[in-house]
Design an enzyme around this catalytic site. Structure first.
Site, mmCIF file in Angstrom:
data_model
loop_
_atom_site.group_PDB
_atom_site.id
_atom_site.type_symbol
_atom_site.label_atom_id
_atom_site.label_comp_id
_atom_site.label_asym_id
_atom_site.label_seq_id
_atom_site.Cartn_x
_atom_site.Cartn_y
_atom_site.Cartn_z
ATOM 1 C CG ASP A 73 28.846 36.054 43.472
ATOM 2 O OD1 ASP A 73 28.000 35.147 43.406
ATOM 3 O OD2 ASP A 73 29.341 36.433 44.546
ATOM 4 N N PRO A 115 31.541 43.594 47.396
ATOM 5 C CG PRO A 115 32.176 43.085 49.593
ATOM 6 C CD PRO A 115 31.147 42.753 48.548
ATOM 7 N N GLY A 116 34.113 42.876 46.545
ATOM 8 C CA GLY A 116 35.373 42.578 45.842
ATOM 9 C C GLY A 116 36.041 41.250 46.181
ATOM 10 C CE LYS A 137 24.373 34.739 43.484
ATOM 11 N NZ LYS A 137 25.585 34.474 44.242
ATOM 12 C CB SER A 165 31.502 36.163 47.895
ATOM 13 O OG SER A 165 30.224 36.408 48.336
#
Ligand SMILES: C[S@@+](CC[C@H](N)C(=O)[O-])C[C@H]1O[C@@H](n2cnc3c(N)ncnc32)[C@H](O)[C@@H]1O
Length: 353
Positions: free
Chosen positions: A277, A223-224, A306, A189
């Site tokens: 996000d 996760p970052g 989304k 991402s």
């Protein structure tokens, strides 16, 4: 030769959204026309009912304001039935009729499997085409020329030959930002935020707006990958998510993890950026982003919407009007773009003007 059509390249599956968007933009300018857009072809072509109106549209429609098109090229009719033994000559004829001096020549293909298969044909063709253009007196390396020459192959024997205003089209061929996945980022991402920074800001603005010591909140951070981008720029990040944040990011000392709900979290002090996000309904995210700006919790925000499976253009329009309503109908800057690294989603940048 009149190039009164407008070729729009897009992510495969978003031809209908491209068609709706350009039809709406044309309608605002009083231009009526129709769109040819085959599902999953990776492009759509708008034709105005009157040629002069099509030329006007191409002049005035702002590429950077469009959400779904990745590239925008003015084109005459499709050049079909190219002879297999000599595709170059007819292309050069059209190019010559369109102009004599261009900034560059870009040979492009639809971003689809069929398009990729055409690369084995176009790659060897390129040097022949360049030589033939030079022989015909068409320059393709004039740094002062405003337009670029485009050849967009849609099949082995068919292509659009057209021109794009360098200042009003994508900066990379096919509008594809080719970014390398950084090996230390915890997720792919990260490429979305990296591309958003390239898309929405020039280099000077990027350095100024994402400077060391600046603060950010990352909603839905786990996760970052997005936090990673900000940490790379020596920013201080509050990463909000019930999920885990990559340990290496926490070890930098620049990241605070808050296990909280992104819709409830409030910053103790205003921050420079809110990025988001979270996988949630687009209208909820649009409302949240607009509220952060309206309440001055952040100076600017980048967020991902989304999109639903259906009525995606309508959803974009709805999100825009939610933002507009919350921000009182003006005094803000909003851009939305379906980035190359976006899938069924678009990325938005919102700030007070
Ligand atoms: C697409 S992932 C984010 C990926 C992240 N941007 C990255 O680059 O690694 C979406 C995240 O949103 C989080 N999320 C969804 N709804 C949330 C909420 N209401 N509050 C906080 N986080 C939420 C999920 O836990 C998930 O980790």
């Amino acid at each position: 030769m009149i190039a009164s059509g407008l070729l729009l390249q897009c992510r495969a599956g978003f031809e209908k959204e491209c068609a709706q968007e350009i039809t709406a933009a044309a309608g605002e300018m009083g231009v009526e026309g129709f769109v040819k857009a085959r599902p999953d072809s990776g492009f759509a072509v708008f034709h105005a009912h009157q040629d002069e109106m099509g030329t006007e549209l191409a002049k005035h429609v702002e590429f950077r304001r469009l959400v779904f098109p990745r590239q925008m090229v003015r084109v005459p009719e499709l050049l079909a039935a190219l002879p297999e033994t000599d595709r170059v000559t007819p292309i050069v004829e059209v190019a010559r009729a369109l102009g004599r001096r261009f900034r560059a020549l870009w040979i492009e293909l639809p971003d689809t499997n069929d398009g990729k298969a055409l690369a084995s044909l176009t790659r060897p063709l390129a040097p022949h085409l360049e030589k033939a253009l030079a022989r015909a007196g068409v320059a393709i390396d004039d740094a002062k020329a405003a337009d670029r020459l485009h050849v967009f192959f849609v099949g082995g024997r068919a292509c659009y030959v057209g021109t794009a205003d360098v200042a009003n089209s994508a900066r990379a061929p096919m509008g594809i930002a080719r970014l390398r996945m950084p090996s230390s980022s915890p997720s792919r991402s990260t490429l979305k935020l990296a591309e958003a920074l390239l898309e929405f800001f020039d280099e000077r603005e990027r350095e100024r707006r994402f400077a060391p010591g600046m603060t950010a909140v990352d909603l839905g951070a786990s996760p970052g990958g997005w936090t990673w981008q900000l940490v790379q720029r020596d920013m201080i990040v509050t990463a909000v998510d019930h999920g885990a944040i990559d340990a290496r990011l926490l070890e930098t000392g620049q990241v605070k993890h808050r296990r909280d709900d992104g819709f409830h979290f409030r910053p103790a002090e205003p921050v420079d950026w809110m990025v988001c996000d979270m996988v949630e309904s687009p209208s909820r995210i649009a409302r949240l982003a607009a509220q952060w700006i309206e309440r001055a919790w952040c100076r600017a925000t980048l967020f991902n919407l989304k999109l639903p499976m259906k009525k995606r253009w309508e959803e974009v329009v709805r999100c825009r009007s939610i933002i507009d309503e919350i921000l009182g109908g003006g005094g803000y800057y909003l851009r939305m773009k379906q980035l190359y690294h976006d899938r069924e989603e678009v990325t938005a940048y919102l700030a007070r003007q």
